[in-house]
Design a protein around this motif. Sequence first.
Motif, PDB file in Angstrom:
ATOM      1  N   GLY A  19       0.978  -0.933   0.087  1.00  0.00           N
ATOM      2  CA  GLY A  19       0.114   0.266   0.002  1.00  0.00           C
ATOM      3  C   GLY A  19       0.583   1.652   0.046  1.00  0.00           C
ATOM      4  O   GLY A  19       1.746   1.446  -0.805  1.00  0.00           O
ATOM      5  N   GLY A  20       0.460   2.282   0.975  1.00  0.00           N
ATOM      6  CA  GLY A  20       1.644   2.996   0.772  1.00  0.00           C
ATOM      7  C   GLY A  20       2.793   3.374   2.467  1.00  0.00           C
ATOM      8  O   GLY A  20       3.369   4.443   2.072  1.00  0.00           O
ATOM      9  N   ALA A  21       2.627   2.212   2.523  1.00  0.00           N
ATOM     10  CA  ALA A  21       3.932   1.867   3.386  1.00  0.00           C
ATOM     11  C   ALA A  21       5.348   1.698   2.875  1.00  0.00           C
ATOM     12  O   ALA A  21       5.165   2.066   0.994  1.00  0.00           O
ATOM     13  CB  ALA A  21       3.525   0.092   3.734  1.00  0.00           C
ATOM     14  N   PRO A  22       6.186   2.115   2.986  1.00  0.00           N
ATOM     15  CA  PRO A  22       7.779   2.370   2.498  1.00  0.00           C
ATOM     16  C   PRO A  22       7.698   0.703   2.193  1.00  0.00           C
ATOM     17  O   PRO A  22       7.623  -0.334   2.442  1.00  0.00           O
ATOM     18  CB  PRO A  22       8.297   2.773   3.794  1.00  0.00           C
ATOM     19  N   PRO A  23       8.688   0.501   0.709  1.00  0.00           N
ATOM     20  CA  PRO A  23       9.312  -0.554   0.072  1.00  0.00           C
ATOM     21  C   PRO A  23       9.407  -1.537   1.038  1.00  0.00           C
ATOM     22  O   PRO A  23       9.946  -1.217   2.346  1.00  0.00           O
ATOM     23  CB  PRO A  23      10.749  -0.207  -0.653  1.00  0.00           C
ATOM     24  N   SER A  24       9.398  -2.864   0.628  1.00  0.00           N
ATOM     25  CA  SER A  24       9.622  -4.369   1.933  1.00  0.00           C
ATOM     26  C   SER A  24      10.588  -4.900   1.212  1.00  0.00           C
ATOM     27  O   SER A  24      10.724  -4.752  -0.034  1.00  0.00           O
ATOM     28  CB  SER A  24       8.303  -4.618   2.403  1.00  0.00           C
ATOM     29  N   ASP A  25      10.982  -6.053   1.986  1.00  0.00           N
ATOM     30  CA  ASP A  25      12.292  -6.425   1.352  1.00  0.00           C
ATOM     31  C   ASP A  25      11.366  -8.576   1.466  1.00  0.00           C
ATOM     32  O   ASP A  25      10.783  -8.497   2.905  1.00  0.00           O
ATOM     33  CB  ASP A  25      13.375  -6.527   2.513  1.00  0.00           C
ATOM     34  N   ALA A  26      11.891  -8.915   1.042  1.00  0.00           N
ATOM     35  CA  ALA A  26      11.200 -10.110   0.857  1.00  0.00           C
ATOM     36  C   ALA A  26      12.782 -11.027   0.776  1.00  0.00           C
ATOM     37  O   ALA A  26      13.395 -10.685   0.069  1.00  0.00           O
ATOM     38  CB  ALA A  26      10.356 -11.241   0.322  1.00  0.00           C
ATOM     39  N   ALA A  27      12.741 -11.897   1.771  1.00  0.00           N
ATOM     40  CA  ALA A  27      14.131 -13.348   1.311  1.00  0.00           C
ATOM     41  C   ALA A  27      13.361 -14.637   0.792  1.00  0.00           C
ATOM     42  O   ALA A  27      12.226 -14.973   1.011  1.00  0.00           O
ATOM     43  CB  ALA A  27      14.863 -13.322   2.489  1.00  0.00           C
ATOM     44  N   ILE A  28      13.911 -14.452   0.065  1.00  0.00           N
ATOM     45  CA  ILE A  28      14.090 -15.996  -1.264  1.00  0.00           C
ATOM     46  C   ILE A  28      15.766 -17.027  -0.873  1.00  0.00           C
ATOM     47  O   ILE A  28      16.669 -16.469  -1.087  1.00  0.00           O
ATOM     48  CB  ILE A  28      13.691 -15.928  -2.615  1.00  0.00           C
ATOM     49  N   ALA A  29      14.716 -18.694  -0.451  1.00  0.00           N
ATOM     50  CA  ALA A  29      16.352 -19.284  -0.598  1.00  0.00           C
ATOM     51  C   ALA A  29      16.118 -19.552  -1.404  1.00  0.00           C
ATOM     52  O   ALA A  29      15.535 -20.056  -2.751  1.00  0.00           O
ATOM     53  CB  ALA A  29      15.939 -20.262   1.190  1.00  0.00           C
ATOM     54  N   ILE A  30      17.419 -20.006  -2.672  1.00  0.00           N
ATOM     55  CA  ILE A  30      17.495 -20.754  -3.754  1.00  0.00           C
ATOM     56  C   ILE A  30      18.617 -21.723  -3.956  1.00  0.00           C
ATOM     57  O   ILE A  30      19.509 -21.092  -3.485  1.00  0.00           O
ATOM     58  CB  ILE A  30      17.876 -19.268  -4.061  1.00  0.00           C
ATOM     59  N   GLY A  31      18.536 -22.882  -4.047  1.00  0.00           N
ATOM     60  CA  GLY A  31      18.888 -23.895  -4.278  1.00  0.00           C
ATOM     61  C   GLY A  31      19.606 -24.220  -5.374  1.00  0.00           C
ATOM     62  O   GLY A  31      18.912 -23.607  -6.375  1.00  0.00           O
ATOM     63  N   ALA A  60      27.001 -17.589  -2.207  1.00  0.00           N
ATOM     64  CA  ALA A  60      27.453 -18.045  -1.192  1.00  0.00           C
ATOM     65  C   ALA A  60      26.753 -18.139   0.261  1.00  0.00           C
ATOM     66  O   ALA A  60      27.052 -19.078   0.325  1.00  0.00           O
ATOM     67  CB  ALA A  60      28.702 -17.160  -0.699  1.00  0.00           C
ATOM     68  N   ALA A  61      25.532 -17.306  -0.003  1.00  0.00           N
ATOM     69  CA  ALA A  61      24.450 -17.626   1.012  1.00  0.00           C
ATOM     70  C   ALA A  61      23.411 -18.653   0.223  1.00  0.00           C
ATOM     71  O   ALA A  61      22.721 -19.335   1.396  1.00  0.00           O
ATOM     72  CB  ALA A  61      24.192 -16.104   1.602  1.00  0.00           C
ATOM     73  N   GLY A  62      23.499 -18.470  -1.211  1.00  0.00           N
ATOM     74  CA  GLY A  62      21.988 -19.182  -1.924  1.00  0.00           C
ATOM     75  C   GLY A  62      20.654 -18.783  -1.090  1.00  0.00           C
ATOM     76  O   GLY A  62      19.951 -19.379  -1.412  1.00  0.00           O
ATOM     77  N   ARG A  63      20.702 -16.693  -1.241  1.00  0.00           N
ATOM     78  CA  ARG A  63      19.375 -16.085  -0.659  1.00  0.00           C
ATOM     79  C   ARG A  63      19.406 -15.132  -1.859  1.00  0.00           C
ATOM     80  O   ARG A  63      20.389 -14.515  -2.034  1.00  0.00           O
ATOM     81  CB  ARG A  63      19.798 -15.862   0.537  1.00  0.00           C
ATOM     82  N   ALA A  64      18.125 -14.306  -2.043  1.00  0.00           N
ATOM     83  CA  ALA A  64      18.083 -13.320  -2.781  1.00  0.00           C
ATOM     84  C   ALA A  64      16.949 -12.743  -1.852  1.00  0.00           C
ATOM     85  O   ALA A  64      16.464 -12.836  -1.198  1.00  0.00           O
ATOM     86  CB  ALA A  64      17.054 -14.065  -3.911  1.00  0.00           C
ATOM     87  N   THR A  65      17.779 -11.361  -1.982  1.00  0.00           N
ATOM     88  CA  THR A  65      16.779 -10.135  -1.270  1.00  0.00           C
ATOM     89  C   THR A  65      15.923  -9.498  -2.098  1.00  0.00           C
ATOM     90  O   THR A  65      16.699  -8.415  -3.602  1.00  0.00           O
ATOM     91  CB  THR A  65      17.459  -9.391  -0.515  1.00  0.00           C
ATOM     92  N   VAL A  66      14.760  -9.517  -1.795  1.00  0.00           N
ATOM     93  CA  VAL A  66      14.400  -8.612  -3.178  1.00  0.00           C
ATOM     94  C   VAL A  66      12.846  -7.356  -2.454  1.00  0.00           C
ATOM     95  O   VAL A  66      12.607  -7.667  -1.338  1.00  0.00           O
ATOM     96  CB  VAL A  66      12.484  -9.571  -3.462  1.00  0.00           C
TER      97      VAL A  66
END
Length: 107
Positions: A19-31, A60-66
């Motif tokens: 909504g009107g909130a500031p951008p938010s992060d999501a974390a995804i584990a990727i294998g 290296a961490a196998g992780r994405a930040t969106v």
Amino acid sequence: RLNGTATRSGRPRRAMELGGAPPSDAAIAIGGMTCEHCAATCAAALEAVDGVSRASVDLAAGRATVVADGAVAAEALVEAVEACGFDARVLEEAAAAAATAAAAAAT
């Protein structure tokens, strides 16, 4: 906050509603990533999802930040990575943090 909706298959879909909130992060584990090209492919796939403004992948961490600027279905992020041939799942602690941040911004 996370909101439950359903896909055509009837499976639940969770969306990050900003909504009107500031951008938010999501974390995804990727294998399954083995090189920087794999990481770049996953980042490009995530950035192609509607509502995503930026994605970074840590090989290296196998992780994405969106970072999302609008409502983005968590399942859409996972499907984008899986379409490239990699395993993916939303990290629940990141989903919970996004829900808490959105709730705090709404009050």
